[in-house]
Design an enzyme around this catalytic site. Sequence first.
Site, PDB file in Angstrom:
ATOM      1  N   GLY A   1       2.405   0.969   5.821  1.00  0.00           N
ATOM      2  CA  GLY A   1       2.774   1.266   4.429  1.00  0.00           C
ATOM      3  C   GLY A   1       2.799   2.754   4.126  1.00  0.00           C
ATOM      4  O   GLY A   1       3.708   3.250   3.459  1.00  0.00           O
TER       5      GLY A   1
ATOM      6  N   CYS B   1      -1.742   0.686  10.567  1.00  0.00           N
ATOM      7  CA  CYS B   1      -1.176  -0.678  10.593  1.00  0.00           C
ATOM      8  C   CYS B   1      -1.172  -1.325   9.204  1.00  0.00           C
ATOM      9  O   CYS B   1      -2.167  -1.225   8.482  1.00  0.00           O
ATOM     10  CB  CYS B   1      -1.991  -1.527  11.566  1.00  0.00           C
ATOM     11  SG  CYS B   1      -1.611  -3.283  11.533  1.00  0.00           S
ATOM     12  N   PRO B   2      -0.087  -1.984   8.779  1.00  0.00           N
ATOM     13  CA  PRO B   2       1.202  -2.169   9.479  1.00  0.00           C
ATOM     14  C   PRO B   2       2.210  -1.045   9.230  1.00  0.00           C
ATOM     15  O   PRO B   2       3.311  -1.084   9.727  1.00  0.00           O
ATOM     16  CB  PRO B   2       1.715  -3.478   8.879  1.00  0.00           C
ATOM     17  CG  PRO B   2       1.213  -3.449   7.457  1.00  0.00           C
ATOM     18  CD  PRO B   2      -0.140  -2.772   7.525  1.00  0.00           C
TER      19      PRO B   2
ATOM     20  N   ASP C   1      -5.995   5.679   5.153  1.00  0.00           N
ATOM     21  CA  ASP C   1      -6.386   4.603   4.231  1.00  0.00           C
ATOM     22  C   ASP C   1      -7.167   3.555   5.020  1.00  0.00           C
ATOM     23  O   ASP C   1      -6.719   2.433   5.183  1.00  0.00           O
ATOM     24  CB  ASP C   1      -5.145   3.997   3.568  1.00  0.00           C
ATOM     25  CG  ASP C   1      -5.495   2.994   2.466  1.00  0.00           C
ATOM     26  OD1 ASP C   1      -6.625   3.061   1.946  1.00  0.00           O
ATOM     27  OD2 ASP C   1      -4.645   2.144   2.134  1.00  0.00           O
TER      28      ASP C   1
ATOM     29  N   LYS D   1     -13.163   4.139  -0.459  1.00  0.00           N
ATOM     30  CA  LYS D   1     -13.488   2.836  -1.039  1.00  0.00           C
ATOM     31  C   LYS D   1     -14.804   2.960  -1.808  1.00  0.00           C
ATOM     32  O   LYS D   1     -15.754   3.579  -1.326  1.00  0.00           O
ATOM     33  CB  LYS D   1     -13.609   1.775   0.051  1.00  0.00           C
ATOM     34  CG  LYS D   1     -12.441   1.747   1.038  1.00  0.00           C
ATOM     35  CD  LYS D   1     -11.093   1.490   0.367  1.00  0.00           C
ATOM     36  CE  LYS D   1      -9.948   1.593   1.373  1.00  0.00           C
ATOM     37  NZ  LYS D   1      -8.623   1.462   0.757  1.00  0.00           N
TER      38      LYS D   1
ATOM     39  N   ASP E   1      -3.638   3.395  15.195  1.00  0.00           N
ATOM     40  CA  ASP E   1      -4.289   2.135  14.823  1.00  0.00           C
ATOM     41  C   ASP E   1      -4.269   1.196  16.017  1.00  0.00           C
ATOM     42  O   ASP E   1      -3.298   1.194  16.784  1.00  0.00           O
ATOM     43  CB  ASP E   1      -3.561   1.474  13.638  1.00  0.00           C
ATOM     44  CG  ASP E   1      -4.466   0.526  12.863  1.00  0.00           C
ATOM     45  OD1 ASP E   1      -5.101  -0.346  13.493  1.00  0.00           O
ATOM     46  OD2 ASP E   1      -4.541   0.650  11.626  1.00  0.00           O
TER      47      ASP E   1
ATOM     48  N   SER F   1       0.826  -1.214   0.000  1.00  0.00           N
ATOM     49  CA  SER F   1       0.000   0.000   0.000  1.00  0.00           C
ATOM     50  C   SER F   1       0.859   1.263   0.000  1.00  0.00           C
ATOM     51  O   SER F   1       0.382   2.346  -0.332  1.00  0.00           O
ATOM     52  CB  SER F   1      -0.938   0.015   1.209  1.00  0.00           C
ATOM     53  OG  SER F   1      -0.206   0.233   2.399  1.00  0.00           O
TER      54      SER F   1
END
Length: 366
Positions: A224, A221-222, A277, A306, A240, A188
Amino acid sequence: MNKVVLLCRPGFEKECAAEITDKAGKREIFGFARVKENAGYVIYECYQPEDGEKLISELPFSSLIFARQWFVVGELLQHLPPEDRITPVVGMLQGVVEKGGELRVEVADTNESKELMKFCRKFTVPLRAALRDAGVLTNYETPKRPVVHVFFIAPGCCYTGYSFAHNNSPFYMGIPRLKFPSDAPSRSTLKLEEALHVFIPEDEWDERLANGMYAVDLGACPGGWTYQLVKRNMWVYSVDNGPMAQSLMDTGQVTWLREDGFRYRPNRNNISWMVCDMVEKPAKVTALMAQWLVNGWCRETIFNLKLPMKKRYEEVSHNLAYLQAQLDEHGVNAQIQARQLYHDREEVTVHVRRLWAAVGGRRDER
């Protein structure tokens, strides 16, 4: 020339067509869109002969969400003779473009076009030489002149035309060529890197993506997206409930806040960037982004929306209109851009930049 080719993500031709029909119509440039499912491009055919050039001149390319690239073209060139494909292409462009600054021989971004792409690469060099000899191209590349496009849709079958360098995508096929960094926590990361290339002019990076800035990553998380901010030497609050990659924590630049991104409120007032995101309904994300911008919690933001399965253009338009209305209602001057990036899938990426009252010497009007 009355046709405009718009390159897009395969599967999003209907959205691209709906958008260009809507936005061209608002400028009284009427026509209809030719759509072929999963083709990776749309052709908008204007009713008036000169309206193709008018459209790519007057409508800001940056206002388009689903188009990666666009250019005006003439009639389809078919059955190019294998022994001499160059002469007909040069003939189509003579008298149409004079002293273009760059040549791009392109295809749609589909699996079927991969073999055709190999041909395009080989064809570009001799075609460029022939176009220079004919005066269609300058003897050297220059960003001050139109870009010449030759767009192959099948072997021996292409459209020829041009776009304006100040109002197109600077990238070949509209796709920035990015390499996945081996130490990034997830793929990502390429979404945010592409967004920075698309939304922020290169000559403003040092000022707007500066060392030592403070940033917030909601739903990190994680890590990107946090990775891109750390790479630019920012101090990042990563929000997060899920854990962050240890490699990012080891930099000492990341503060992990184990909280829900929708409930987090910043405790400092000098946050330059907020990125987000999160997998959530677009309306909920848009409302959160509006809250951050209206309250002045960040100067710039990049976030993803989204998309639903149906009426995707309408959904994005509705959310962007809501965001603009919220900013207007609270007297916030801001610049909004949205684009379905190459690294996006069923989503679009939005960039918003708050603009403050003009201060002498600052390009961003803060």
